[in-house]
Design a protein around this motif. Structure first.
Motif, PDB file in Angstrom:
ATOM      1  N   HIS A  26      36.952  29.066  40.582  1.00 26.34           N
ATOM      2  CA  HIS A  26      37.848  30.159  40.974  1.00 26.34           C
ATOM      3  C   HIS A  26      39.298  29.728  40.842  1.00 26.34           C
ATOM      4  O   HIS A  26      39.718  28.728  41.428  1.00 26.34           O
ATOM      5  CB  HIS A  26      37.567  30.586  42.411  1.00 26.34           C
ATOM      6  CG  HIS A  26      38.325  31.815  42.821  1.00 26.34           C
ATOM      7  ND1 HIS A  26      38.030  33.063  42.311  1.00 26.34           N
ATOM      8  CD2 HIS A  26      39.375  31.993  43.666  1.00 26.34           C
ATOM      9  CE1 HIS A  26      38.853  33.958  42.832  1.00 26.34           C
ATOM     10  NE2 HIS A  26      39.682  33.330  43.659  1.00 26.34           N
ATOM     11  N   HIS A  40      40.196  37.495  45.885  1.00 19.78           N
ATOM     12  CA  HIS A  40      41.070  36.558  46.588  1.00 19.78           C
ATOM     13  C   HIS A  40      42.082  36.023  45.579  1.00 19.78           C
ATOM     14  O   HIS A  40      41.737  35.223  44.698  1.00 19.78           O
ATOM     15  CB  HIS A  40      40.265  35.410  47.188  1.00 19.78           C
ATOM     16  CG  HIS A  40      39.371  35.831  48.308  1.00 19.78           C
ATOM     17  ND1 HIS A  40      39.841  36.445  49.453  1.00 19.78           N
ATOM     18  CD2 HIS A  40      38.027  35.740  48.468  1.00 19.78           C
ATOM     19  CE1 HIS A  40      38.841  36.698  50.266  1.00 19.78           C
ATOM     20  NE2 HIS A  40      37.732  36.283  49.694  1.00 19.78           N
ATOM     21  N   SER A 293      37.738  29.846  48.010  1.00 14.29           N
ATOM     22  CA  SER A 293      36.887  31.034  48.218  1.00 14.29           C
ATOM     23  C   SER A 293      35.642  31.061  47.349  1.00 14.29           C
ATOM     24  O   SER A 293      34.844  31.988  47.458  1.00 14.29           O
ATOM     25  CB  SER A 293      37.678  32.338  48.020  1.00 14.29           C
ATOM     26  OG  SER A 293      37.790  32.693  46.648  1.00 14.29           O
ATOM     27  N   GLN A 304      30.335  29.333  51.194  1.00 11.65           N
ATOM     28  CA  GLN A 304      31.637  29.728  50.647  1.00 11.65           C
ATOM     29  C   GLN A 304      32.693  28.706  51.025  1.00 11.65           C
ATOM     30  O   GLN A 304      32.764  28.250  52.168  1.00 11.65           O
ATOM     31  CB  GLN A 304      32.058  31.109  51.160  1.00 11.65           C
ATOM     32  CG  GLN A 304      33.361  31.586  50.521  1.00 11.65           C
ATOM     33  CD  GLN A 304      33.761  32.982  50.950  1.00 11.65           C
ATOM     34  OE1 GLN A 304      33.467  33.394  52.070  1.00 11.65           O
ATOM     35  NE2 GLN A 304      34.433  33.708  50.079  1.00 11.65           N
ATOM     36  N   VAL A 307      38.970  29.885  52.073  1.00 13.53           N
ATOM     37  CA  VAL A 307      39.630  30.942  51.299  1.00 13.53           C
ATOM     38  C   VAL A 307      41.104  30.643  51.082  1.00 13.53           C
ATOM     39  O   VAL A 307      41.620  30.813  49.968  1.00 13.53           O
ATOM     40  CB  VAL A 307      39.449  32.308  52.001  1.00 13.53           C
ATOM     41  CG1 VAL A 307      40.277  33.378  51.301  1.00 13.53           C
ATOM     42  CG2 VAL A 307      37.977  32.699  52.026  1.00 13.53           C
ATOM     43  N   TYR A 312      42.533  24.875  51.514  1.00 18.48           N
ATOM     44  CA  TYR A 312      41.552  24.333  50.562  1.00 18.48           C
ATOM     45  C   TYR A 312      42.071  23.029  49.961  1.00 18.48           C
ATOM     46  O   TYR A 312      41.365  22.014  49.915  1.00 18.48           O
ATOM     47  CB  TYR A 312      41.279  25.368  49.467  1.00 18.48           C
ATOM     48  CG  TYR A 312      40.711  24.778  48.194  1.00 18.48           C
ATOM     49  CD1 TYR A 312      39.359  24.463  48.089  1.00 18.48           C
ATOM     50  CD2 TYR A 312      41.531  24.508  47.101  1.00 18.48           C
ATOM     51  CE1 TYR A 312      38.841  23.902  46.929  1.00 18.48           C
ATOM     52  CE2 TYR A 312      41.025  23.954  45.936  1.00 18.48           C
ATOM     53  CZ  TYR A 312      39.681  23.649  45.848  1.00 18.48           C
ATOM     54  OH  TYR A 312      39.176  23.087  44.701  1.00 18.48           O
TER      55      TYR A 312
END
Length: 420
Positions: A26, A40, A293, A304, A307, A312
């Motif tokens: 992501h 997100h 996320s 998961q 986010v 992170y």
């Protein structure tokens, strides 16, 4: 919440040395804020934060490899976002080197914002070995584009598709939306006519999900400019009829593919799958998610990542996997998941097959299916020759039928977008 690390450790411990994995990466950054977006994302006008984020993405991959004790082979690599098409050549090359072992026949896909494309990014796609690209179009009508803050001309989209094919991308998907503000049957018909002219291999026709309580930027869209449920339905049917007339095959509830495309072949052969990215031919039982996320999806559960991008990155920098939330799947969860997936992919499932797969544990769900068919008054589902199915004229409502098998939906405290 709070169980992600524990559950991920258990799931990764069950990954053997055989069989390839799928990897979803992501990339949450965008250089423009599209008001309709439900992903997100994080807006930036500078590339430095993106490059720093890739550093942490690669560090997370290293943590996963250390936990697995090997560098597994990948059957699929998908870069989603956000706008992963922002990534420069050097960062795409770094991901190619560090993202486990990419097999020669692996499918490598990326989501594209045409406004990001230049010689540097295109060179990066060639180096990464991208085989499939997905381009967001939404609607080509300029008034609709202004209402969602997503200007994008037909000519720009056409030129990007030509460029993608020139660097080895063999399959192109276009995302189109219905249910957008100011959208009408006429605007969507004009858009689909142009989409057909672009000749993508696949088309994903999604309904816009208006969830301003989750995505605050959607409050910039005037709710009174949105089409009502009946108008949304008619828009979807108009677009579907045009795509079928152009030679596309309908795949499940919202995808279309040319007859020779792998997705169409999988649908005909009963190999179609559906995950959080949509319909897929991916047969891997384990999907690793990296990035803020991102979701890990295993037969035994889901996890998961954190986010918030900053949190992170801080967690990865401390040498810890950034897993935040987790859910272990019970046998009943897996049975219901299989039923829901088959209804979304095939519009039916076999009672005998369900019992063969899961044994007597499937009997409770089979009994539910019989009850649903017996009590149905609107013609949405039926039972015949040992199969529970959604009749053809009711297939636009397959999501509603599938939801009846969801054991958690009625007790959930969350609000969801509408199915139609």
């Amino acid at each position: 919440d709070g169980r992600g690390a524990e559950i991920l450790s258990e799931l990764l411990g069950g990954v053997g040395t055989d069989g390839p994995l799928s990897l979803y990466a992501h990339i949450p950054f965008c250089d423009r804020l599209c008001w309709f977006c439900g992903c997100h994302t994080k807006h930036t006008n500078r590339y430095a934060p993106v490059a720093a984020y890739v550093d942490h993405l690669i560090a997370e991959l290293a943590l996963l490899k250390a936990r697995l004790g090997r560098r597994p082979a990948l059957a699929r690599l998908h870069l989603g976002g956000g706008s992963p098409s922002m990534l420069h050549h050097d960062d795409l090359a770094r991901i190619r080197v560090d993202a486990f072992v990419i097999t020669p026949d692996a499918e490598i896909s990326i989501e594209i914002d045409p406004s990001d494309q230049n010689a540097n990014t295109l060179s990066g796609y060639r180096t990464l070995g991208v085989t499939r690209a997905s381009i967001g179009v939404q609607d080509f009508d300029t008034k609709v584009q202004a209402a969602i803050n997503r200007p994008q001309s037909f000519e720009q989209t056409r030129d990007v598709i030509h460029s993608l094919r020139s660097v080895g991308v063999t399959s192109v998907n276009i995302d189109a939306l219905y249910g957008l503000p100011l959208q009408t049957e006429d605007t969507i018909a004009a858009t689909i006519e142009k989409v057909v002219e672009l000749a993508p291999d696949r088309v994903a026709l999604f309904g816009y999900a208006h969830v301003p309580w989750m995505k605050k930027h959607q409050q910039l869209i005037a709710a009174n400019a949105l089409p009502n449920p009946l108008e949304r339905f008619e828009q979807a049917r108009k677009a579907e009829a045009m795509l079928l007339a152009a030679g596309y095959i309908k795949i499940g509830i919202d995808h279309f593919a040319l007859p020779g495309d792998e997705l169409a072949q999988a649908a005909l052969e009963g190999r179609l799958r559906r995950n959080f990215q949509g319909y897929t031919t991916d047969q891997c039982a384990r999907l690793i998610g990296v990035g803020a996320s991102a979701i890990h999806a295993f037969d035994g559960g889901f996890v998961q990542n954190i986010v918030a991008t900053g949190q992170y990155q801080a967690t990865v920098a401390e040498g810890r996997l950034p897993a935040a939330r987790g859910c272990k799947r019970s046998l009943d969860d897996r049975i219901r998941g299989h039923v829901i997936e088959r209804l979304m992919c095939d519009f039916s499932f076999s009672l005998d097959d369900l019992r063969d797969r899961f044994g007597i544990a499937a009997d409770a769900v089979i009994a539910e299916a019989r009850d649903h068919a017996r009590q149905e008054r609107e013609g949405l589902c039926a039972m015949s020759d040992g199969r529970f199915y959604v009749p053809q004229d009711a297939q636009p409502f397959a999501r509603i039928v599938a939801a009846r098998f969801d054991a958690y939906l009625q007790q959930s405290q969350f609000r969801y977008s509408r199915a139609v």
